[in-house]
Design an enzyme around this catalytic site. Structure first.
Site, PDB file in Angstrom:
ATOM      1  N   TYR A   1       0.849  -1.192   0.000  1.00  0.00           N
ATOM      2  CA  TYR A   1       0.000   0.000   0.000  1.00  0.00           C
ATOM      3  C   TYR A   1       0.889   1.248   0.000  1.00  0.00           C
ATOM      4  O   TYR A   1       1.595   1.526   0.970  1.00  0.00           O
ATOM      5  CB  TYR A   1      -0.912   0.025   1.222  1.00  0.00           C
ATOM      6  CG  TYR A   1      -1.972  -1.052   1.261  1.00  0.00           C
ATOM      7  CD1 TYR A   1      -2.201  -1.913   0.185  1.00  0.00           C
ATOM      8  CD2 TYR A   1      -2.771  -1.217   2.387  1.00  0.00           C
ATOM      9  CE1 TYR A   1      -3.178  -2.893   0.234  1.00  0.00           C
ATOM     10  CE2 TYR A   1      -3.753  -2.193   2.441  1.00  0.00           C
ATOM     11  CZ  TYR A   1      -3.946  -3.032   1.360  1.00  0.00           C
ATOM     12  OH  TYR A   1      -4.921  -4.007   1.427  1.00  0.00           O
ATOM     13  N   SER A   2       0.837   1.965  -1.104  1.00  0.00           N
ATOM     14  CA  SER A   2       1.639   3.184  -1.279  1.00  0.00           C
ATOM     15  C   SER A   2       3.120   2.937  -1.033  1.00  0.00           C
ATOM     16  O   SER A   2       3.831   3.764  -0.462  1.00  0.00           O
ATOM     17  CB  SER A   2       1.139   4.312  -0.358  1.00  0.00           C
ATOM     18  OG  SER A   2      -0.140   4.745  -0.753  1.00  0.00           O
TER      19      SER A   2
END
Length: 352
Positions: A62-63
């Protein structure tokens, strides 16, 4: 907030968890989800804890790790109040050691997650995908070592098929390794495939479902309806191709039913969609996400009340689809059904 046992484990988790996919906001996909920084994240965590939402879910992809970093900053000073759930296994780079769940990869991934989260242990660590190139024996032995080292408390998987999960559980039983307590799955009113095989497996084997994308990848927000264009601000413009497909007619049929129940109850479409999930067998926790305080407070309104049996039946009917082979005979023919009763027909609404 109601707390439920995570599968057959001793870990008690809140019925609602918070998904930190909006934290960080790096890259095309996650930037479209949200760009929550540490200060905003701390405020959202405050609201969650006030409501009894103590489990926070993230992942190393995630990111590019920023989600774990922002979550770590948001919970700093109150680690003992929260349950951290994270995942690893999907590619984080182009190198041969940057993906999968080999022994080397898992050790590196766990140490990296601990560093980004600013903690010495992870409460629930899940494999983000099945790695067909690594023997399950190696995976489970490595996870067991990490549990014994105190770095992990409980383990689970995400997005596994039935045979992949059952093979892993069988190996754990054979070699005395810790069994997977959780299966993080996609499940919603417009995506009920979980029910065909994985739900009966979870019920039989004591694996609790942690549900991701309960609003059908942003389709059950109440802003998408029959005969109207996709709202300009919808994240689906940028993210639809990344998520589960939903036939238009199924979506509109479900939204029509949700609108009718919303009018009867005074609840919002997202609240009804989440409440429906909380009644399903094996569901231990439903992950809610939010880009801002308003969205979070609305989603928190999914608990503390119940749909009627008649309303549930209408939502069931609107969202029903034909089961794929080999499951459709068990749905359509009494002889098959008598031999293999499905939990949704013969088990009262409950959880794992």
């Amino acid at each position: 907030m109601e707390f439920r046992r995570l599968g057959a484990s001793g870990l008690m988790v809140p019925a609602l968890s918070f998904g930190a996919g909006t934290f960080g906001g790096r890259g095309e996909l996650f930037g479209a989800w949200g760009t929550t920084d540490a200060a905003e994240a701390r405020r959202l965590v405050d609201i969650c804890l006030e409501a009894g939402v103590t489990m926070f879910d993230t992942a190393d992809v995630y990111s590019g790790g920023a989600s774990e970093e922002v979550l770590g900053a948001a919970i700093r000073g109150r680690r003992d109040q929260v349950i951290i759930s994270t995942k690893a296994g999907l590619p984080t780079g182009d190198g041969p050691a940057d993906a999968g769940t080999s022994r080397a990869r898992l050790i590196t991934a766990v140490d990296g997650a601990l560093r980004r989260l600013g903690t010495d242990h992870i409460d629930l660590f899940q494999l983000h995908a099945f790695d067909a190139g690594t023997p399950v024996e190696e995976v489970l032995a490595t996870l067991d070592d990490l549990v014994r080292a105190g770095k992990l408390r409980h383990t689970g998987v995400s997005n596994f098929s039935g045979w992949q999960l059952m093979k892993s559980l069988a190996d754990a039983d054979t070699h005395g390794h810790q069994r997977y307590a959780a299966h993080q799955v996609y499940y919603s009113l417009v995506g009920r495939d979980y029910e065909w095989e994985l739900m009966p497996l979870g019920l039989d084997q004591g694996v609790g479902a942690v549900v991701w994308s309960p609003l059908g990848w942003g389709r059950l927000t109440g802003r998408i309806r029959r005969g109207t264009p996709l709202p300009a601000g919808s994240r689906l413009h940028a993210t639809a191709d990344y998520g589960p497909p939903v036939p238009d007619e199924l979506l509109y049929r479900v939204v029509d039913a949700l609108d009718a129940v919303a009018e009867e109850t005074g609840r919002t479409v997202p609240q009804i969609a989440i409440n429906w999930l909380l009644r399903r067998p094996t569901v231990s926790s439903v992950i809610i996400g939010a880009r801002n305080e308003e969205q979070l407070r609305q989603n928190l309104g999914a608990v503390g009340w119940s749909l009627t049996e008649e309303q549930v039946a209408r939502l069931d009917a609107a969202s029903a689809t034909t089961a794929p082979y080999p499951y459709f005979p068990y749905e359509r023919q009494e002889g098959f059904a008598r031999l293999n009763p499905h939990p949704l027909r013969h088990v009262a609404p409950s959880r794992a």
